[in-house]
Design an enzyme around this catalytic site. Sequence first.
Site, PDB file in Angstrom:
ATOM      1  CG  ASP A 112      -2.361   0.723   1.229  1.00 23.12           C
ATOM      2  OD1 ASP A 112      -2.452   1.118   0.002  1.00 23.12           O
ATOM      3  OD2 ASP A 112      -2.644   1.178   2.329  1.00 23.12           O
TER       4      ASP A 112
HETATM    5  C1  FPP Z   1       4.301  -6.744 -11.442  1.00 28.55           C
HETATM    6  C2  FPP Z   1       3.490  -6.825 -10.547  1.00 28.55           C
HETATM    7  C3  FPP Z   1       3.110  -8.074  -9.842  1.00 28.55           C
HETATM    8  C4  FPP Z   1       3.322  -5.715 -10.019  1.00 28.55           C
HETATM    9  C5  FPP Z   1       2.661  -4.703  -9.025  1.00 28.55           C
HETATM   10  C6  FPP Z   1       2.618  -3.478  -8.931  1.00 28.55           C
HETATM   11  C7  FPP Z   1       2.261  -2.497  -7.171  1.00 28.55           C
HETATM   12  C8  FPP Z   1       3.256  -2.254  -7.107  1.00 28.55           C
HETATM   13  C9  FPP Z   1       0.951  -2.838  -7.651  1.00 28.55           C
HETATM   14  C10 FPP Z   1       0.408  -2.797  -6.267  1.00 28.55           C
HETATM   15  C11 FPP Z   1      -0.949  -2.007  -6.638  1.00 28.55           C
HETATM   16  C12 FPP Z   1      -1.960  -1.424  -5.291  1.00 28.55           C
HETATM   17  C13 FPP Z   1      -4.125  -1.403  -5.917  1.00 28.55           C
HETATM   18  C14 FPP Z   1      -1.326  -0.449  -4.675  1.00 28.55           C
HETATM   19  C15 FPP Z   1      -2.430  -0.533  -3.564  1.00 28.55           C
HETATM   20  O1  FPP Z   1      -1.949   0.865  -2.671  1.00 28.55           O
HETATM   21  P1  FPP Z   1      -2.219   2.197  -3.786  1.00 28.55           P
HETATM   22  O2  FPP Z   1      -1.005   2.331  -5.272  1.00 28.55           O
HETATM   23  O3  FPP Z   1      -3.738   2.790  -3.774  1.00 28.55           O
HETATM   24  O4  FPP Z   1      -1.838   3.629  -2.654  1.00 28.55           O
HETATM   25  P2  FPP Z   1      -2.390   4.564  -1.946  1.00 28.55           P
HETATM   26  O5  FPP Z   1      -3.281   4.107  -1.089  1.00 28.55           O
HETATM   27  O6  FPP Z   1      -1.111   5.615  -1.249  1.00 28.55           O
HETATM   28  O7  FPP Z   1      -3.277   5.004  -2.598  1.00 28.55           O
END
Ligand code: FPP
Length: 333
Positions: A112
């Site tokens: 996250d």
């Molecule tokens: C190839 C592979 C498996 C790649 C993974 C890429 C990756 C890091 C995906 C995370 C996606 C996600 C929705 C994370 C949640 O935090 P957020 O991005 O919603 O963050 P926030 O809480 O700050 O909005």
Amino acid sequence: MVETLTMVFSLRFSSLSLPPHNTITLYTLPHVPNHRLRSTSNVSPPSSTLLIKHSLCPCAAPTQQQHLLVPEEEEEEEELKCINEAPSLENDSLPPGLRRECMPRHVAVIMDGNRRWARLRDLPVGSGYEAGVKSLKTLIELCCKWGIRVLTVFAFSTDNWFRPKVEVEFLMSLFEGGVKDGMGSSLRENIRISVIGDISKLPKSLEELIINVEESTKNNSQFQLIVAVSYSGRYDLVQACQRIAMKVKDGIIELNDVNESLIEQDLETNCTDFPYPDLLIRTSGELRISNFMLWQLAYTELFFAQSLWPDFGEADFLEALQSFQRRWRRYGE
Ligand SMILES: CC(C)=CCC/C(C)=C/CC/C(C)=C/COP(=O)(O)OP(=O)(O)O
């Protein structure tokens, strides 16, 4: 702590017949009724370590130098189980402060804070996700190096479909690149890649890539990366219920056959030998499970890190593992 140690000494010290120069490493040892210490060898060990079943050592692997605290009635069975599960790597591949016999076998991560990381730097959201991929690669390397068997990462939840279209498309292309990139390296590095979630909702090209990579890495055994995409804990339970209901309808099983082990067999984590994470890490300071692996996390130890996912590195992972190794896992006992 002092109280615990006093209790340990008064309760258990007399059980050990060690020469005076021996050192004893004491972890927080609670009083465990009907358990006793047992040496795993007949020789007097040069130094002794107390390993506590179901507590600080979820996979206590006895060696010649170790003593186990085991329930009297389960002693023989427990010994066999521990030996079968013993990891093959030596302690010296671990950083100081981590104990091989107490490493989690399965770590799950809610990655996250990618978008917040990007916004804090006035960067486009996509840069946060790209930085997140780098953190993931670092974590995979550390898991392989430190002998963790399975890593499950929450890459895209069923609710993430409601994010802006451009963001969803960016993530899909990132997954596609990641799977293509992972395919080559995972074959070389003996890594198995599995995906859990409703992959039929993904772009066709990505769905095909996933089927391909799962098939071509299925015999790799050193380490398994499970990527949860278009996944949620409730989704997993619903699809398992549907499969079970179908088996009842088709007369393959009776209603009374439905039990925990049958449900486990139909959850998507049936792709691994270790379906229950020992440790769940969530980054970015949020204190929620957010519909991730609801069944599988029943007895998982939780660790919440303040770092945003792209900042999560070796020091944070080490802290999470050290915290895990200080826990007493009781499984409701
Ligand atoms: C190839 C592979 C498996 C790649 C993974 C890429 C990756 C890091 C995906 C995370 C996606 C996600 C929705 C994370 C949640 O935090 P957020 O991005 O919603 O963050 P926030 O809480 O700050 O909005």
